[in-house]
Scaffold this motif. Sequence first.
Motif, PDB file in Angstrom:
ATOM      1  N   ASP A 333      -9.167 -13.192   5.414  1.00  0.00           N
ATOM      2  CA  ASP A 333      -9.826 -13.410   4.205  1.00  0.00           C
ATOM      3  C   ASP A 333      -8.798 -13.596   3.188  1.00  0.00           C
ATOM      4  O   ASP A 333      -7.826 -14.102   3.517  1.00  0.00           O
ATOM      5  CB  ASP A 333     -10.963 -12.369   3.934  1.00  0.00           C
ATOM      6  CG  ASP A 333     -10.029 -10.796   3.486  1.00  0.00           C
ATOM      7  OD1 ASP A 333      -8.837 -11.023   3.262  1.00  0.00           O
ATOM      8  OD2 ASP A 333     -10.668  -9.951   3.625  1.00  0.00           O
ATOM      9  N   ALA A 334      -9.436 -13.651   1.702  1.00  0.00           N
ATOM     10  CA  ALA A 334      -8.412 -14.241   0.688  1.00  0.00           C
ATOM     11  C   ALA A 334      -7.395 -13.158   0.634  1.00  0.00           C
ATOM     12  O   ALA A 334      -6.360 -13.682  -0.133  1.00  0.00           O
ATOM     13  CB  ALA A 334      -9.375 -14.339  -0.662  1.00  0.00           C
ATOM     14  N   LYS A 335      -7.490 -11.985   1.036  1.00  0.00           N
ATOM     15  CA  LYS A 335      -6.547 -10.964   0.647  1.00  0.00           C
ATOM     16  C   LYS A 335      -5.011 -11.132   1.803  1.00  0.00           C
ATOM     17  O   LYS A 335      -4.358 -10.308   1.497  1.00  0.00           O
ATOM     18  CB  LYS A 335      -7.071  -9.706   0.767  1.00  0.00           C
ATOM     19  CG  LYS A 335      -8.049  -9.460  -0.275  1.00  0.00           C
ATOM     20  CD  LYS A 335      -8.691  -8.088  -0.420  1.00  0.00           C
ATOM     21  CE  LYS A 335      -9.527  -7.775  -1.437  1.00  0.00           C
ATOM     22  NZ  LYS A 335     -10.446  -6.555  -1.319  1.00  0.00           N
ATOM     23  N   GLY A 336      -5.627 -11.534   3.036  1.00  0.00           N
ATOM     24  CA  GLY A 336      -4.591 -11.490   3.973  1.00  0.00           C
ATOM     25  C   GLY A 336      -5.286 -12.018   5.336  1.00  0.00           C
ATOM     26  O   GLY A 336      -6.453 -12.192   5.579  1.00  0.00           O
ATOM     27  N   VAL A 337      -4.275 -12.222   6.197  1.00  0.00           N
ATOM     28  CA  VAL A 337      -4.544 -12.876   7.651  1.00  0.00           C
ATOM     29  C   VAL A 337      -3.935 -11.909   8.587  1.00  0.00           C
ATOM     30  O   VAL A 337      -2.691 -11.619   8.587  1.00  0.00           O
ATOM     31  CB  VAL A 337      -4.292 -14.428   7.699  1.00  0.00           C
ATOM     32  CG1 VAL A 337      -4.811 -14.691   9.338  1.00  0.00           C
ATOM     33  CG2 VAL A 337      -4.918 -15.181   6.739  1.00  0.00           C
ATOM     34  N   PHE A 338      -4.587 -11.473   9.630  1.00  0.00           N
ATOM     35  CA  PHE A 338      -3.983 -10.775  10.800  1.00  0.00           C
ATOM     36  C   PHE A 338      -3.780 -11.700  11.947  1.00  0.00           C
ATOM     37  O   PHE A 338      -4.900 -12.333  12.154  1.00  0.00           O
ATOM     38  CB  PHE A 338      -5.153  -9.648  11.087  1.00  0.00           C
ATOM     39  CG  PHE A 338      -4.565  -8.761  12.330  1.00  0.00           C
ATOM     40  CD1 PHE A 338      -3.645  -7.821  12.068  1.00  0.00           C
ATOM     41  CD2 PHE A 338      -5.125  -8.811  13.443  1.00  0.00           C
ATOM     42  CE1 PHE A 338      -3.045  -7.116  13.288  1.00  0.00           C
ATOM     43  CE2 PHE A 338      -4.990  -8.124  14.679  1.00  0.00           C
ATOM     44  CZ  PHE A 338      -3.801  -7.210  14.489  1.00  0.00           C
ATOM     45  N   HIS A 339      -2.698 -11.701  12.392  1.00  0.00           N
ATOM     46  CA  HIS A 339      -2.425 -12.799  13.795  1.00  0.00           C
ATOM     47  C   HIS A 339      -2.182 -11.833  14.739  1.00  0.00           C
ATOM     48  O   HIS A 339      -1.460 -10.698  14.585  1.00  0.00           O
ATOM     49  CB  HIS A 339      -1.057 -13.469  13.245  1.00  0.00           C
ATOM     50  CG  HIS A 339      -1.082 -14.383  11.868  1.00  0.00           C
ATOM     51  ND1 HIS A 339      -1.702 -15.594  12.238  1.00  0.00           N
ATOM     52  CD2 HIS A 339      -1.013 -14.057  10.635  1.00  0.00           C
ATOM     53  CE1 HIS A 339      -1.722 -16.103  10.883  1.00  0.00           C
ATOM     54  NE2 HIS A 339      -1.179 -15.215  10.139  1.00  0.00           N
ATOM     55  N   SER A 340      -2.268 -12.132  15.664  1.00  0.00           N
ATOM     56  CA  SER A 340      -2.154 -11.519  17.088  1.00  0.00           C
ATOM     57  C   SER A 340      -2.272 -12.481  18.351  1.00  0.00           C
ATOM     58  O   SER A 340      -2.892 -13.604  18.172  1.00  0.00           O
ATOM     59  CB  SER A 340      -3.016 -10.134  17.246  1.00  0.00           C
ATOM     60  OG  SER A 340      -4.501 -10.414  17.263  1.00  0.00           O
ATOM     61  N   GLY A 341      -1.708 -11.975  19.462  1.00  0.00           N
ATOM     62  CA  GLY A 341      -1.878 -12.792  20.693  1.00  0.00           C
ATOM     63  C   GLY A 341      -1.300 -11.904  21.752  1.00  0.00           C
ATOM     64  O   GLY A 341      -0.641 -10.760  21.706  1.00  0.00           O
ATOM     65  N   VAL A 342      -1.219 -12.782  22.912  1.00  0.00           N
ATOM     66  CA  VAL A 342      -0.609 -12.455  23.861  1.00  0.00           C
ATOM     67  C   VAL A 342       0.645 -13.063  24.442  1.00  0.00           C
ATOM     68  O   VAL A 342       0.663 -14.392  24.202  1.00  0.00           O
ATOM     69  CB  VAL A 342      -1.745 -12.408  25.310  1.00  0.00           C
ATOM     70  CG1 VAL A 342      -0.882 -12.000  26.578  1.00  0.00           C
ATOM     71  CG2 VAL A 342      -2.906 -11.786  24.975  1.00  0.00           C
ATOM     72  N   TYR A 343       1.782 -12.420  24.647  1.00  0.00           N
ATOM     73  CA  TYR A 343       2.857 -13.468  25.510  1.00  0.00           C
ATOM     74  C   TYR A 343       3.053 -12.788  26.849  1.00  0.00           C
ATOM     75  O   TYR A 343       2.528 -11.643  27.273  1.00  0.00           O
ATOM     76  CB  TYR A 343       4.129 -12.889  24.548  1.00  0.00           C
ATOM     77  CG  TYR A 343       4.492 -11.538  24.605  1.00  0.00           C
ATOM     78  CD1 TYR A 343       5.259 -10.975  25.696  1.00  0.00           C
ATOM     79  CD2 TYR A 343       4.253 -10.488  23.652  1.00  0.00           C
ATOM     80  CE1 TYR A 343       5.394  -9.635  25.663  1.00  0.00           C
ATOM     81  CE2 TYR A 343       4.775  -9.147  23.574  1.00  0.00           C
ATOM     82  CZ  TYR A 343       5.364  -8.594  24.701  1.00  0.00           C
ATOM     83  OH  TYR A 343       5.843  -7.446  24.846  1.00  0.00           O
ATOM     84  N   HIS A 381       1.071  -9.355  10.189  1.00  0.00           N
ATOM     85  CA  HIS A 381       0.290  -9.566   9.157  1.00  0.00           C
ATOM     86  C   HIS A 381       0.790 -10.692   8.138  1.00  0.00           C
ATOM     87  O   HIS A 381       2.072 -10.659   7.963  1.00  0.00           O
ATOM     88  CB  HIS A 381       0.058  -8.433   7.960  1.00  0.00           C
ATOM     89  CG  HIS A 381      -1.018  -7.354   8.800  1.00  0.00           C
ATOM     90  ND1 HIS A 381      -2.459  -7.184   8.454  1.00  0.00           N
ATOM     91  CD2 HIS A 381      -0.659  -6.214   9.389  1.00  0.00           C
ATOM     92  CE1 HIS A 381      -3.003  -6.377   9.241  1.00  0.00           C
ATOM     93  NE2 HIS A 381      -2.106  -5.669   9.663  1.00  0.00           N
ATOM     94  N   GLY A 382      -0.034 -11.819   7.926  1.00  0.00           N
ATOM     95  CA  GLY A 382       0.208 -12.583   6.892  1.00  0.00           C
ATOM     96  C   GLY A 382      -0.370 -12.940   5.650  1.00  0.00           C
ATOM     97  O   GLY A 382      -1.495 -12.146   5.560  1.00  0.00           O
ATOM     98  N   GLY A 383       0.262 -13.725   4.781  1.00  0.00           N
ATOM     99  CA  GLY A 383      -0.577 -13.922   3.498  1.00  0.00           C
ATOM    100  C   GLY A 383      -1.638 -14.919   3.535  1.00  0.00           C
ATOM    101  O   GLY A 383      -1.578 -15.760   4.590  1.00  0.00           O
ATOM    102  N   ALA A 384      -2.710 -14.976   2.815  1.00  0.00           N
ATOM    103  CA  ALA A 384      -3.712 -15.936   2.668  1.00  0.00           C
ATOM    104  C   ALA A 384      -3.320 -17.338   2.377  1.00  0.00           C
ATOM    105  O   ALA A 384      -3.788 -18.194   2.706  1.00  0.00           O
ATOM    106  CB  ALA A 384      -4.725 -15.447   1.733  1.00  0.00           C
TER     107      ALA A 384
END
Length: 419
Positions: A333-343, A381-384
């Motif tokens: 959302d506007a407060k931040g972004v959660f990134h994830s995935g599979v390698y 975690h990344g910024g919006a």
Amino acid sequence: MTYESAADDDGFAEYAVAAWPRLVRTAQLLTGDFHEAEDLVQTTLAKVYGRWRRVPRGEIDLYVRRSLINNNLSRIRRKRVVHLLTPVLPESLRHTSAGHAEAVEQRTSILEALADLTARQRAVMVLRYWEDLTELEIASVLNCSIGTVKTHARRGLAALRAHPRLATTAADLRAAFARAAFDVTPGPVPLAAVRRAGRARRRRRTTAFSALSVLGVATAVAAVVVLTPVRPAPLSSGPEPVAVPPTGVPSAAAASSAPAVRTSQQPPPPPAPTPIKVVASGERVAAGKGWKVWLTKEGKHWTGPDGYENSRSVTDGNIDLGSPGVSHQSEGDAKGVFHSGVYYGTRTAGRVELRNAAGRTIVATLLELPGKPGWGVWYAHGGAKDGEMSPVLYDRSGVRLAELPLMPAGDPGSGDQNP
């Protein structure tokens, strides 16, 4: 509705005018609100216009549908509100036929039933029963596995059939979706506003790339200036000495005492690999800010602050564990972004980095099951305001194994990328 026109403004206008009515009706089923539907489609087309020259000509519909779904998921996570569905359309859009009351009741019923679904279940239902896509096509739009699509479809269909005023057969559901979609009459496409917003996005991206290029050139010049040795001029005013050829090879002691000079051609040493945390199957790892991640032999699982559980399979055949690769999901959302995935496809994973167009880099946390299964999970975690992020997989010696291109994933919002 695919167009093979040239990648220019005229080609975009032709596509946008033809696609606008159906996109608005699709967005109406996704949002439950006509005005939000038009705003959603306008935002989507503006983003597509900003990348129009890079969209493959044979995949325009896929690209637009994927962007529409991702932008809607972003909108939901930003607002975190329940839609209040009204049975009456705006005055200018009402139908005045004799069956108006019945049409309103049918539209209200389907929208009420859709509102009880999760965002992804709702997207699957709309793509299946309104867009009439196959499970394989839906998986391509959502950038997920067919197994995930089947799970959402099964749960969504059960919820729709449990609604007291909805029919239970697939044909009747398609008819109900069609009636709800055609009960709205979209206005003309706001082409000028779409182009203006798209050009602004293109300028911002060009500015970011230009700033990154200038920074890279400046850094390279500074490195050459610092690392190039300068021989001082002799202080003596006497005659210039005559150079005498060396009569032997310098001793090992003299060679070892000479300071090593690092030239600009020597590559920097690779960053140290990220320690991999080994976790038990089903062990929930607190990933911060209300997010939790866990692994099972079937794949990756995660849940966010909203409590909804999501999964990404590594056993359904959609991931080739025999070759290195990396996937990417983003939610926020506007407060931040959660990134994830599979390698996957390697037992020597060293680190996963996220990068955006401006050069910002985020190092991810890595999780694996015991026994080096050849795949693992990463999150960060990344910024919006980071915009689009691309994951890069390295091995422990710093060799790049796999990378995903930058793709629209909401601004910020939810997206799912696979190689």
